[in-house]
Design an enzyme around this catalytic site. Sequence first.
Site, PDB file in Angstrom:
ATOM      1  N   LYS A 160     -10.393   0.664  -2.041  1.00 27.03           N
ATOM      2  CA  LYS A 160     -10.276   0.210  -0.749  1.00 27.03           C
ATOM      3  C   LYS A 160     -11.754   0.517  -0.183  1.00 27.03           C
ATOM      4  O   LYS A 160     -11.863   1.900   0.002  1.00 27.03           O
ATOM      5  CB  LYS A 160      -8.996   0.985   0.058  1.00 27.03           C
ATOM      6  CG  LYS A 160      -8.868   0.665   1.720  1.00 27.03           C
ATOM      7  CD  LYS A 160      -7.833   1.312   2.108  1.00 27.03           C
ATOM      8  CE  LYS A 160      -7.508   0.967   3.576  1.00 27.03           C
ATOM      9  NZ  LYS A 160      -6.360   1.594   4.130  1.00 27.03           N
ATOM     10  N   GLU A 207       0.653  -1.401  -0.018  1.00 23.80           N
ATOM     11  CA  GLU A 207       0.051   0.039  -0.114  1.00 23.80           C
ATOM     12  C   GLU A 207       0.973   1.109  -0.080  1.00 23.80           C
ATOM     13  O   GLU A 207       2.022   1.233   0.720  1.00 23.80           O
ATOM     14  CB  GLU A 207      -0.808   0.066   1.349  1.00 23.80           C
ATOM     15  CG  GLU A 207      -1.791   1.226   1.223  1.00 23.80           C
ATOM     16  CD  GLU A 207      -2.687   1.218   2.412  1.00 23.80           C
ATOM     17  OE1 GLU A 207      -3.790   1.585   2.621  1.00 23.80           O
ATOM     18  OE2 GLU A 207      -2.204   0.368   3.467  1.00 23.80           O
ATOM     19  N   CYS A 264      -4.883  -3.710   3.451  1.00 26.73           N
ATOM     20  CA  CYS A 264      -4.525  -3.274   4.721  1.00 26.73           C
ATOM     21  C   CYS A 264      -5.597  -3.451   5.909  1.00 26.73           C
ATOM     22  O   CYS A 264      -6.016  -4.471   6.324  1.00 26.73           O
ATOM     23  CB  CYS A 264      -4.273  -1.866   4.601  1.00 26.73           C
ATOM     24  SG  CYS A 264      -3.086  -1.539   6.229  1.00 26.73           S
TER      25      CYS A 264
END
Length: 275
Positions: free
Chosen positions: A116, A43, A157
């Site tokens: 995301k 990321e 993440c």
Amino acid sequence: MTVHRIAAVQMASGAQVAANLQEAQRLIQEAVENGAECVVLPENFAFMGANDHAKLAIQEPFGEGMIQQFLAQTAKQQGIWLIGGTIPLASGDPHRVRAACLAYNPEGICVARYDKIHLFDVDVGSHERYEESQTTDPGQEITVFDTPFGRIGLAICYDLRFPELFRCLLEQGAEIICVPSAFTDITGRAHWELLTRTRAVENLSYLIAADQGGYHVNGRKTYGDSLIVDPWGHVLNRLFQGLGVVTADIDTEHQAQLRQRFPTIHHRKILCQAR
């Protein structure tokens, strides 16, 4: 036996895009020299600025820009599948971007995009607080796509903490899940290995977790420990600290046999109604 080699890249990205891309290129080359057919970047691999608002200045329209050009050209030149960590793409809101993970095939064509979904609005303690939603617009759709070595699902993440997302990826046929990350040092020490191995086991999937690992110009320390986990929860390879590359072979036939012999993903019963 059908075996393919996949790599996760670990970086400590800074505020200079060109320098980060140069470092990413070096590490991708190292992965290719180690036989990797697919490389996963972390990321924010191309940029971690002094604050969250700094990424607004380097955002790119989807399909254009230096970072996307780098990913496309590198994938084509190296003849690999390249999972481009995350980059800030324009969202239509001048104050917020999309944290987008882009996947490129060996021809340099972007074949998948995941924005995301779960944003990191968390107080982790020690005067360390994050409000990702202030500068990032959340995605709304899951992403799964086909490759010669399996069907890949994408997560990023903080998504690791939401098993429902991974179940959705499984429902769409995911066999390998790539998770570019920038886990904080505090949360990484507490939960990183636990979460990555759990998501692999409960979905009987390979999980490739490429993490940022080191100190950044904003004063943040990321955890590192990039790793590759097999569907039984075994850590095949990892890099605890420093910049570098983690490689491991995935065996799709072994995975198919495991899912057949131990069919937990077919035994699910969802009983949510209270008596």
